[in-house]
Design an enzyme around this catalytic site. Structure first.
Site, short mmCIF file in Angstrom:
data_model
loop_
_atom_site.label_atom_id
_atom_site.label_comp_id
_atom_site.label_asym_id
_atom_site.label_seq_id
_atom_site.Cartn_x
_atom_site.Cartn_y
_atom_site.Cartn_z
N LYS A 159 120.16 -53.56 3.69
CA LYS A 159 120.42 -52.23 3.14
C LYS A 159 121.81 -52.24 2.52
CE LYS A 159 120.80 -47.36 4.56
NZ LYS A 159 120.71 -46.44 5.71
N LYS A 186 116.55 -52.27 0.61
CA LYS A 186 116.86 -50.93 0.12
C LYS A 186 118.21 -50.99 -0.60
CE LYS A 186 117.67 -46.18 1.71
NZ LYS A 186 117.84 -45.28 2.86
#
Length: 323
Positions: free
Chosen positions: A193, A246
């Site tokens: 992330k 992400k």
């Protein structure tokens, strides 16, 4: 003699027969935002048209629509009435996501409920855990993440999705779950992330913007490819069942890199800023919106994603049903 590759592109039926990458409704996970309230609330977010903060009643209506479209999974985020320095709302059994999960599972027992596991929505400072000298304490945050995870597992959540980017969060959560007898609760780790500017509109809907500083000391530097792979492979070692990248659009090289190094299922989060840009282009008639939407989602699959978390999930499901 040269190869005439156009021979196999000569008709729509032939192109369809030879298409390598296919989108399915089963690929999609719909993110939903449940707000703590005794009133009926459905607040559309101006930066994310079609995305709402919802109290439990409209949330259930939304789930009914998703199920009717064939979508099999939702990712729940909670928005509490009150926040404090430690995100204590997330540490009680009346946690808004725990309550929502129980109601969803009563009505839609086969719908997979995934719960985001973090503290940014629950702390008054907007950071993802307990602060110590203006920095997030990794190990103290692990302790409360484990408590939050256990409460959510007890509420009936099907999959836990730790998004906090604390070192050791998967191993710590796995041990906590198994000590409590939850041997079969999968962990979908936000394993890679990035500290991304693409998250801006999410902070409008989740009310989770940091009150100071940023999250670059725990989320990943977007310039780093080898570290991105290391993060996901480390979570695999710690016991993650599903890995995730992400954001999506600017990170498909990372998706491909991780896909080439793991056999675990790989999710991709098509984040709020990506959604908002496409919706703005639609509003101003700058693109053939539906065509670009399907092209983008197909490219996510082509890069190696098995699952796509997207605010476009309903739209894509409608398009796939029509086509």
């Amino acid at each position: 003699m040269f190869k005439r590759l156009r021979r196999l592109r000569s008709s729509e039926n032939l192109r369809a027969m030879l298409r390598e990458t296919h989108l399915n409704i089963d690929d999609f996970i719909a993110p939903l935002f449940v707000i703590e309230s005794d009133s009926y609330i459905k607040n559309e977010i101006s930066s994310m048209p079609g995305v709402y903060q919802m109290s439990i009643e409209p949330l259930l209506k939304e789930c009914e629509e998703l199920v009717g479209l064939g979508i099999k999974a939702v990712l729940l985020f909670g928005i509490p009435k009150n926040k404090d320095a430690t995100g204590s709302h997330a540490l009680n059994k009346d946690h808004i996501v725990a309550k929502a999960t129980k109601e969803v599972k009563k009505r839609f027992k086969d719908l997979i409920v995934i719960a985001d596991l973090c503290f940014c929505e629950y702390t008054d400072h907007g950071h993802c855990g307990i602060l110590e000298n203006a920095s997030v304490s990794n190990d103290k945050t692990l302790e409360i993440l484990n408590l939050q995870g256990l409460i959510l597992a007890e509420s009936g959540v099907d999959i836990l999705a730790p998004s906090n980017m604390m070192d050791g969060n998967v191993l710590s959560l796995r041990k906590t779950l198994e000590r409590a007898g939850y041997f079969y609760t999968p962990i979908m780790s936000y394993s890679t992330k990035f500290a991304s500017s693409y998250y801006g509109p999410f902070r409008d809907v989740a009310n989770s913007a940091p009150s100071f500083g940023d999250r670059k000391s725990y989320q990943m530097d977007y310039a780093n490819k080898k570290e991105a792979l290391l993060e996901s492979l480390e979570d695999e070692k710690q016991g993650a069942d599903i890995l995730m990248v992400k954001p999506a659009l600017a990170y498909l090289d990372i998706v491909k890199e991780i896909r080439d190094h793991t056999l675990l299922p790989l999710a991709l989060y098509n984040v709020s800023g990506e959604y908002a840009m496409l919706k703005l282009a639609q509003k101003h008639n700058l693109i053939n919106y539906e065509s670009v939407l399907l092209e983008t989602m197909t490219c996510f699959k082509r890069a190696g994603a098995d699952m796509i978390i997207s605010y476009h999930a309903k739209e894509v499901a409608n398009l796939l049903q029509r086509n």
